[in-house]
Write an enzyme that holds these catalytic residues in place. Structure first.
Site, PDB file in Angstrom:
ATOM      1  N   SER B  32       0.815  -1.210   0.000  1.00 52.46           N
ATOM      2  CA  SER B  32       0.000   0.000   0.000  1.00 52.46           C
ATOM      3  C   SER B  32       0.853   1.267   0.000  1.00 52.46           C
ATOM      4  O   SER B  32       1.880   1.339   0.676  1.00 52.46           O
ATOM      5  CB  SER B  32      -0.891   0.000   1.249  1.00 52.46           C
ATOM      6  OG  SER B  32      -1.699   1.144   1.257  1.00 52.46           O
ATOM      7  N   ASN B  80       8.868   9.112   4.605  1.00 50.68           N
ATOM      8  CA  ASN B  80       7.715   9.730   3.962  1.00 50.68           C
ATOM      9  C   ASN B  80       6.736  10.192   5.011  1.00 50.68           C
ATOM     10  O   ASN B  80       6.642   9.630   6.095  1.00 50.68           O
ATOM     11  CB  ASN B  80       7.032   8.761   2.983  1.00 50.68           C
ATOM     12  CG  ASN B  80       5.999   7.883   3.659  1.00 50.68           C
ATOM     13  OD1 ASN B  80       4.873   8.335   3.944  1.00 50.68           O
ATOM     14  ND2 ASN B  80       6.359   6.657   3.943  1.00 50.68           N
ATOM     15  N   LEU B  84      -1.820  10.047   4.143  1.00 49.10           N
ATOM     16  CA  LEU B  84      -3.013   9.358   3.622  1.00 49.10           C
ATOM     17  C   LEU B  84      -3.787  10.155   2.569  1.00 49.10           C
ATOM     18  O   LEU B  84      -5.014  10.111   2.516  1.00 49.10           O
ATOM     19  CB  LEU B  84      -3.969   8.958   4.766  1.00 49.10           C
ATOM     20  CG  LEU B  84      -3.417   8.034   5.859  1.00 49.10           C
ATOM     21  CD1 LEU B  84      -4.508   7.744   6.899  1.00 49.10           C
ATOM     22  CD2 LEU B  84      -2.892   6.726   5.288  1.00 49.10           C
ATOM     23  N   ASN B 110      -6.688  -1.231   1.005  1.00 46.45           N
ATOM     24  CA  ASN B 110      -6.191  -0.767   2.293  1.00 46.45           C
ATOM     25  C   ASN B 110      -7.138   0.302   2.842  1.00 46.45           C
ATOM     26  O   ASN B 110      -7.425   1.298   2.178  1.00 46.45           O
ATOM     27  CB  ASN B 110      -4.774  -0.207   2.125  1.00 46.45           C
ATOM     28  CG  ASN B 110      -4.156   0.206   3.445  1.00 46.45           C
ATOM     29  OD1 ASN B 110      -4.600   1.168   4.082  1.00 46.45           O
ATOM     30  ND2 ASN B 110      -3.133  -0.509   3.864  1.00 46.45           N
ATOM     31  N   CYS B 141      -0.576   3.757  10.440  1.00 41.37           N
ATOM     32  CA  CYS B 141       0.029   4.896   9.749  1.00 41.37           C
ATOM     33  C   CYS B 141       0.613   5.871  10.762  1.00 41.37           C
ATOM     34  O   CYS B 141      -0.097   6.366  11.630  1.00 41.37           O
ATOM     35  CB  CYS B 141      -0.987   5.631   8.874  1.00 41.37           C
ATOM     36  SG  CYS B 141      -0.226   7.057   8.061  1.00 41.37           S
ATOM     37  N   LYS B 176      -2.724  -4.601   9.212  1.00 35.97           N
ATOM     38  CA  LYS B 176      -1.330  -4.146   9.074  1.00 35.97           C
ATOM     39  C   LYS B 176      -0.845  -3.480  10.354  1.00 35.97           C
ATOM     40  O   LYS B 176      -1.451  -2.522  10.831  1.00 35.97           O
ATOM     41  CB  LYS B 176      -1.215  -3.172   7.899  1.00 35.97           C
ATOM     42  CG  LYS B 176       0.225  -2.780   7.567  1.00 35.97           C
ATOM     43  CD  LYS B 176       0.288  -2.083   6.218  1.00 35.97           C
ATOM     44  CE  LYS B 176       1.683  -1.676   5.832  1.00 35.97           C
ATOM     45  NZ  LYS B 176       1.725  -1.055   4.497  1.00 35.97           N
ATOM     46  N   ASN B 203       4.609  -1.812   9.043  1.00 33.60           N
ATOM     47  CA  ASN B 203       4.484  -0.474   8.467  1.00 33.60           C
ATOM     48  C   ASN B 203       5.803   0.249   8.758  1.00 33.60           C
ATOM     49  O   ASN B 203       6.736  -0.339   9.293  1.00 33.60           O
ATOM     50  CB  ASN B 203       3.278   0.248   9.087  1.00 33.60           C
ATOM     51  CG  ASN B 203       2.733   1.343   8.174  1.00 33.60           C
ATOM     52  OD1 ASN B 203       3.500   2.078   7.543  1.00 33.60           O
ATOM     53  ND2 ASN B 203       1.418   1.469   8.091  1.00 33.60           N
ATOM     54  N   THR B 204       5.893   1.539   8.442  1.00 32.89           N
ATOM     55  CA  THR B 204       7.171   2.249   8.586  1.00 32.89           C
ATOM     56  C   THR B 204       7.517   2.534  10.044  1.00 32.89           C
ATOM     57  O   THR B 204       6.646   2.597  10.910  1.00 32.89           O
ATOM     58  CB  THR B 204       7.120   3.583   7.830  1.00 32.89           C
ATOM     59  OG1 THR B 204       5.976   4.317   8.287  1.00 32.89           O
ATOM     60  CG2 THR B 204       7.004   3.368   6.334  1.00 32.89           C
ATOM     61  N   GLY B 254       8.947  -4.966   4.446  1.00 32.80           N
ATOM     62  CA  GLY B 254      10.034  -4.166   5.008  1.00 32.80           C
ATOM     63  C   GLY B 254      11.326  -4.353   4.243  1.00 32.80           C
ATOM     64  O   GLY B 254      12.059  -5.298   4.490  1.00 32.80           O
TER      65      GLY B 254
END
Lengths: 270, 314
Positions: B32, B80, B84, B110, B141, B176, B203-204, B254
């Site tokens: 995503s 980043n 969204l 997503n 997020c 996620k 996720n990040t 990742g």
């Protein structure tokens, strides 16, 4: 149509200490490109530097199926690129972006470049003269640099027969001051620019000034904007600029996909 | 041994993966936020080759996203803070789903929101759309003021959010997770208990970059999410830990950039993998990995790619 594949580097020229001109044999890109487009180049296969680097198409040779880019070494990506040798194959993605809108008719284009902003404007100048058959003497090219030694492509412009007005910050050549000041002076001379299509590219503060001048004097000026671009394709929404396209709420547009060419009156630059 | 590794030719290896009732033709999905709504990449390769496409996050209303600069490069990675940005669920259903439905690959939507109710409203609207194979619930997020990571930061809220969505839809759910937590295993277990079909991670990671010359952060929002090869070891460790403790399939994300990375995630326990940042670097990463996995399995006489999953020896 966008292509991603390895294309051969066929020429490499060092124009000054930090400025390089590279040429690629890339028929697929050349056939689909127009002035204002850019290519996204992967400079190596290591994980650092990771992302591709975006470069305006500087010169497009339809007969030889090749194009050139022009760049200044500013970081590790451009440093690696400057050391590439002819014969090497590089992973290119392109052509990308919307390109300049070239107005029809017999008007006199004005091109305003600052520093490396010369790159997309040279491809436009070649195009206007060679493809659009606009008489070179009808084109005004304003070009600013810090110092006299910073200019590149003056020979190319001369060869095209385009009259070039130079500006340097230290006054060592041409007008003393910013190229935007020279531009403003020309705007005030009524015979100049009023109904002309204007094209401009340069550092961010210059683009901001050009945008403000275009709004104030209601000029039709197209800016070629620069940004870090992770994907270059419009997928990540990482390279946006604030716009005010319909006079309503501010709206973010993608520099890579909706641009890089924008009407100077629609962008809101910080 | 005869090798059948040419693309499109009959292969000895079965690359398909089953997650609950959903079959993926191969274990390679695109993550995503790195693949838009598919259109952007469709000129560059045949999307039918993918195991699945996970769309950019969809919220109830269109979102402008965060002010720029939104991205910057870091050593072997990038930050980043897109925030969204998306077209909103109504336009998504009207304009984007028909395009995605042209392809013979699994479509995973997503879903994100600022409030628990927003997730439910988006899911209810998606219930009436055609051609969706699975939902990925984004409770991770790091770049929004409200919601996002907040729902995935503790086991109770992750449980509450997932089970309320479970009640309103029959779509299979992939949840996620964020790595920015004390114990990701606890959260994975809570999500499993609330009826998720699989769990995707990571996720990040929250990160930051500074330009010391001008004494300013490189992102307008100061901090953002770190992705790319730099986070691969963190992701591998979390995939390994989580897959030991949950029964439902794990989807590894990742810093995956090549076949070797994909194999490492499968060995660590991931049944599927998602390619993210590498889509920017080489848009064809995922298809190269699919070919690479096929090659690897054939060379090693592995009949089904599923046989590798969780086969880490230690």
């Amino acid at each position: 149509m966008v292509f991603q594949k390895k294309f051969e580097l066929i020429s490499s020229q060092k124009l000054s200490e930090k400025i390089f001109r590279l040429g690629f044999f890339a028929p697929e890109i050349v056939k689909n490109a127009c002035p204002g487009n850019f290519v996204h180049i992967r400079v190596g296969d290591k994980s650092s530097p990771l992302l591709r680097r975006a470069f305006s198409i500087f010169d497009l040779d339809l007969k030889k199926d090749c194009f050139d880019i022009l760049f200044k070494v500013v970081g590790p990506g451009t440093e690696i690129l400057s050391r590439k040798s002819t014969g090497e194959n590089l992973d290119l993605l392109g052509p990308l972006g919307n390109g300049f809108e070239i107005p029809k008719g017999d008007r006199s284009p004005v091109l305003v470049a600052g520093g490396m902003g010369i790159a997309p404007l040279m491809s436009l100048a070649f195009y206007l003269v060679k493809n659009q058959k606009i008489k070179p003497e009808k084109i005004s090219f304003l070009y600013g640099e810090r110092i006299k030694g910073g200019f590149v492509c003056l020979e190319d412009l001369k060869e095209l027969g385009i009259k070039t007005l130079l500006a340097t910050e230290d006054g060592s050549e041409g007008f003393e001051g910013m190229v935007t000041e020279l531009f403003l002076r020309k705007v005030k001379e009524t015979s100049f620019v009023k109904d002309s299509p204007i094209f401009s590219c340069g550092p961010h503060p210059m683009m901001k000034t050009m945008s403000e001048l275009s709004k104030k004097h209601n000029l039709f000026c197209q800016l070629s904007l620069e940004s870090h671009m992770p994907c270059g394709l419009g997928a990540c929404w990482g390279c946006v600029v604030k716009t005010n396209r319909d006079g309503g709420e501010p709206d973010y547009k993608r520099i890579c996909k909706d641009g890089p060419i924008f009407d100077a009156r629609e962008v809101e630059l910080d | 041994m005869v090798r059948y590794s040419m693309p499109g030719r009959w292969s000895l290896t079965d690359l398909s993966v089953r997650v609950g009732k959903t079959t993926f033709k191969n274990p390679v999905l695109v993550a995503s936020g790195t693949f838009g709504y598919g259109e952007e990449y469709s000129e560059l390769f045949d999307l039918n080759q993918l195991g699945g496409i996970v769309t950019k996050s969809i919220t109830l209303n269109p979102r402008e996203g965060n002010p720029p600069p939104r991205t910057c490069e870091t050593p072997s990675g990038m930050l980043n803070s897109i925030g969204l940005a998306n077209v909103g669920v109504d336009r998504f259903i009207q304009e984007k789903i028909p395009f995605l439905n042209k392809f013979n690959t699994n479509i995973i939507i997503n879903v994100a929101g600022s409030t628990p109710e927003e997730y439910l409203r988006v899911v209810e609207k998606l219930n009436h759309a055609q051609g969706i194979d699975m939902l990925e619930i984004n409770i991770s997020c790091p770049n929004v003021k409200e919601g996002g990571m907040a729902f995935g930061s503790d086991p109770e809220s992750a449980h509450r959010c997932t089970s309320s969505i479970r009640k309103v839809t029959n779509y299979p759910l992939m949840v996620k997770l964020t790595p920015n937590v004390k114990d990701i295993v606890e959260i994975a277990q809570a999500v499993e208990d609330s009826g998720a079909d699989c769990i995707s991670l990571i996720n990040t990671l929250v990160g930051m970059a500074i330009d010391f010359r001008i004494k300013k952060p490189l992102l307008k929002t100061v901090t953002g999410g770190l992705s790319g090869p730099a986070i691969k070891p963190v992701a591998l460790a979390m995939v390994w830990k989580v897959s030991q403790k949950v029964k439902i399939p794990v989807v590894g994300i990742g810093g995956i950039t090549n076949t070797q990375d994909a194999l490492e995630f499968l060995l660590a326990g991931a049944s599927l993998i998602q390619v993210g940042t590498s889509n920017f670097v080489d848009p064809q990463t995922s298809v190269r990995i699919i070919e690479g996995l096929k090659d690897y399995c054939e060379k090693n006489e592995i009949k089904r790619v599923m046989e590798i999953v969780g086969k880490l020896e230690n």
